[in-house]
Enzyme design. Structure first.
Site, mmCIF file in Angstrom:
data_model
loop_
_atom_site.group_PDB
_atom_site.id
_atom_site.type_symbol
_atom_site.label_atom_id
_atom_site.label_comp_id
_atom_site.label_asym_id
_atom_site.label_seq_id
_atom_site.Cartn_x
_atom_site.Cartn_y
_atom_site.Cartn_z
ATOM 1 N N ASP A 116 -39.277 9.743 4.132
ATOM 2 C CA ASP A 116 -40.603 9.520 4.276
ATOM 3 C C ASP A 116 -41.362 10.022 5.536
ATOM 4 O O ASP A 116 -40.583 10.120 6.608
ATOM 5 C CB ASP A 116 -40.725 7.913 4.201
ATOM 6 C CG ASP A 116 -40.511 7.261 2.816
ATOM 7 O OD1 ASP A 116 -40.570 8.138 1.705
ATOM 8 O OD2 ASP A 116 -40.218 6.034 2.636
ATOM 9 N N ASP A 132 -43.959 9.711 -3.666
ATOM 10 C CA ASP A 132 -44.565 8.329 -3.875
ATOM 11 C C ASP A 132 -45.848 8.465 -4.293
ATOM 12 O O ASP A 132 -46.668 7.710 -5.140
ATOM 13 C CB ASP A 132 -44.579 7.275 -2.757
ATOM 14 C CG ASP A 132 -43.201 7.203 -2.347
ATOM 15 O OD1 ASP A 132 -42.149 7.142 -3.352
ATOM 16 O OD2 ASP A 132 -42.567 7.117 -1.054
#
Length: 153
Positions: A116, A132
């Site tokens: 991330d 995402d």
């Protein structure tokens, strides 16, 4: 004769490639935990790992999430191959979700976590990645498709 549900395949391919390229760039450019403010205290690139789902939900459930992403991917591929010709918004939505599911799924199987790096600090939000984002935008596309199919009252 064209490819059935071609926008689905284009969206899935582009989402997957952008997700994997951006994660590769982050891993090659940053040390774990390193942050780069693009707009100080608003938006940063921050390299973290996540054993959960989108936006750090279900943290630590890697094994379950591995198989969930694989199952979702297989279902979406089956819909595109064996189902009817989908509307543009359905193709875009399902394709973006597939690209994101495969991108994060590969990370989970290969690494045991996802990479991330998108860090919106202004709203104190979880650090997340392109996969995402594509899954979230895909859901919005499916809502648009559903709204268009709803008869006027």
């Amino acid at each position: 004769m064209g490819i059935k549900n071609r926008y689905f395949w284009i969206a899935a391919s582009m989402a997957f490639l952008l997700d994997q390229l951006t994660k590769y760039w982050v891993v090659q450019t940053f040390k774990l935990g390193q942050t780069l403010p693009l707009l100080r205290n608003i938006f940063h690139f921050t390299y973290v790992t996540n054993t959960g789902a989108a936006f750090s939900l279900l943290s630590g459930k890697v094994e379950w999430l591995r198989w969930l992403s694989l199952g979702v991917s297989l279902i979406l591929i089956t819909i595109a191959l064996c189902g009817p010709l989908l509307s543009f918004w359905d193709q875009l939505g399902y394709g973006l979700i597939l690209g994101g599911a495969i991108g994060n799924g590969i990370d989970r199987f290969r690494l045991g976590y996802v990479v991330d790096f998108l860090d919106f600090r202004l709203i104190d939000f979880a650090v997340f990645n392109m996969a995402d984002s594509f899954i979230s935008v895909g859901i919005v596309c499916l809502l648009i498709a559903s709204w268009q199919k709803t008869p006027s009252h």
